[in-house]
Design a protein around this motif. Structure first.
Motif, PDB file in Angstrom:
ATOM      1  N   ASP A  20       0.844  -1.193   0.000  1.00  9.83           N
ATOM      2  CA  ASP A  20       0.000   0.000   0.000  1.00  9.83           C
ATOM      3  C   ASP A  20       0.885   1.251   0.000  1.00  9.83           C
ATOM      4  N   MET A  45      -9.038  -5.969  -7.724  1.00 14.08           N
ATOM      5  CA  MET A  45      -9.405  -7.045  -6.812  1.00 14.08           C
ATOM      6  C   MET A  45      -9.338  -6.472  -5.390  1.00 14.08           C
ATOM      7  N   PRO A  46     -10.330  -6.670  -4.569  1.00 17.02           N
ATOM      8  CA  PRO A  46     -11.470  -7.560  -4.743  1.00 17.02           C
ATOM      9  C   PRO A  46     -12.725  -6.928  -5.349  1.00 17.02           C
ATOM     10  N   TYR A  57     -16.008  -5.869  -0.840  1.00 18.38           N
ATOM     11  CA  TYR A  57     -14.849  -4.958  -0.747  1.00 18.38           C
ATOM     12  C   TYR A  57     -15.144  -3.855   0.266  1.00 18.38           C
ATOM     13  N   GLU A  61     -13.125  -3.042   3.724  1.00 14.31           N
ATOM     14  CA  GLU A  61     -12.525  -1.738   3.985  1.00 14.31           C
ATOM     15  C   GLU A  61     -13.254  -1.009   5.110  1.00 14.31           C
ATOM     16  N   HIS A  79     -11.765 -12.140   0.469  1.00 13.00           N
ATOM     17  CA  HIS A  79     -11.054 -11.698  -0.738  1.00 13.00           C
ATOM     18  C   HIS A  79     -11.158 -12.773  -1.817  1.00 13.00           C
ATOM     19  N   HIS A  83     -12.495 -13.010  -5.690  1.00 14.05           N
ATOM     20  CA  HIS A  83     -11.654 -13.417  -6.821  1.00 14.05           C
ATOM     21  C   HIS A  83     -12.365 -14.526  -7.613  1.00 14.05           C
ATOM     22  N   ARG A 103      -4.003  -5.608  -8.442  1.00 14.21           N
ATOM     23  CA  ARG A 103      -3.883  -6.703  -7.463  1.00 14.21           C
ATOM     24  C   ARG A 103      -4.513  -7.983  -7.998  1.00 14.21           C
ATOM     25  N   THR A 108      -3.099 -11.789  -1.787  1.00 16.89           N
ATOM     26  CA  THR A 108      -3.682 -12.744  -0.832  1.00 16.89           C
ATOM     27  C   THR A 108      -2.558 -13.458  -0.079  1.00 16.89           C
ATOM     28  N   TYR A 111      -0.266 -10.540   1.937  1.00 16.54           N
ATOM     29  CA  TYR A 111      -0.925  -9.978   3.129  1.00 16.54           C
ATOM     30  C   TYR A 111      -1.444 -11.083   4.046  1.00 16.54           C
TER      31      TYR A 111
END
Ligand SMILES: Cc1cn([C@H]2C[C@H](O)[C@@H](COP(=O)(O)OP(=O)(O)O)O2)c(=O)[nH]c1=O
Length: 207
Positions: A20, A45-46, A57, A61, A79, A83, A103, A108, A111
């Motif tokens: 990030d 993504m996602p 998503y 978030e 996630h 996908h 991404r 996946t 992270y």
């Protein structure tokens, strides 16, 4: 005055990955600005293409803590649910046009696994990787641009995530390119030139 634009080769799959706050979104916007809108599909993504993926998503978030999953395993499975939902559309886009992914599964693994939360759940690495592999096997990347140096501190960049990206870079050295730290303009040129040199993009002259 002549304006030079790019067109991405049909069938090409270009992935932007990394930590990030490293300038990924800025560079994706710059690239989008120099491409014709019809021939390339952009996907994040996602968030994907559907209400389901968009809502998951937003929950991931979450504006408030209770919207987000508490479990790191649940977070990555959410996630991966997005996908799995998006891959058929991504495959179709790659077959008929070209695809630029903001991404994909490297996030996946970086992270979720290297960041530590999935490992802590007790799920074996092989099972996690097998799940990821099953979901993503229809998509073959032409190139993965990897952004490793954050411009600002970001709490999402847990220790280990950068090591995860380095491990992925070692494993997939042929398709991966580390983006050097440079100005926005220089980085845009780097991305463009790399795509041209690899035959993934061509210049088109517009008047
Ligand atoms: C795609 C994906 C992202 N992530 C993480 C990476 C980011 O920290 C976060 C949100 O991604 P993103 O929306 O791309 O972040 P930003 O726009 O703020 O750079 O989700 C995972 O943990 N697993 C995944 O499979």
């Amino acid at each position: 005055m002549a304006k030079t634009d790019l067109t991405i080769r049909r069938g090409a799959v270009i992935v932007f990955e990394g930590l990030d706050q490293t300038g990924k979104s800025t560079q994706l916007n710059r690239l989008r600005g120099s491409l014709d809108a019809e021939s390339t599909v952009f996907a994040h993504m996602p968030s994907g293409f559907t209400t389901f993926t968009e809502r998951v998503y937003r929950a991931l978030e979450g504006e408030t803590a209770d919207e987000k999953p508490r479990s790191g395993l649940a977070q990555q499975l959410a996630h991966l649910a997005c996908h799995a939902e998006s891959v058929p559309d991504l495959k179709r886009a790659a077959e008929t046009r070209s695809l630029i992914l903001d991404r994909w599964w490297w996030s996946t693994l970086a992270y979720g696994w290297y960041g530590g939360s999935v490992k802590q759940s007790g799920l074996p690495e092989s099972s996690f990787k097998e799940l990821i592999d099953t979901i993503w096997s229809p998509i073959m990347p032409s190139i993965v641009f990897v952004f490793l140096e954050p411009h600002h501190l970001d709490p999402n960049n847990a220790p280990g995530v950068q090591d995860g990206y380095r491990a992925l870079l070692d494993e997939y050295a042929e398709s991966a390119v580390v983006v050097p730290v440079a100005s926005e303009e220089e980085t845009h040129s780097f991305v463009t030139e790399t795509l041209l040199n690899r035959g993934l993009a061509a210049r088109v002259e517009n008047r």
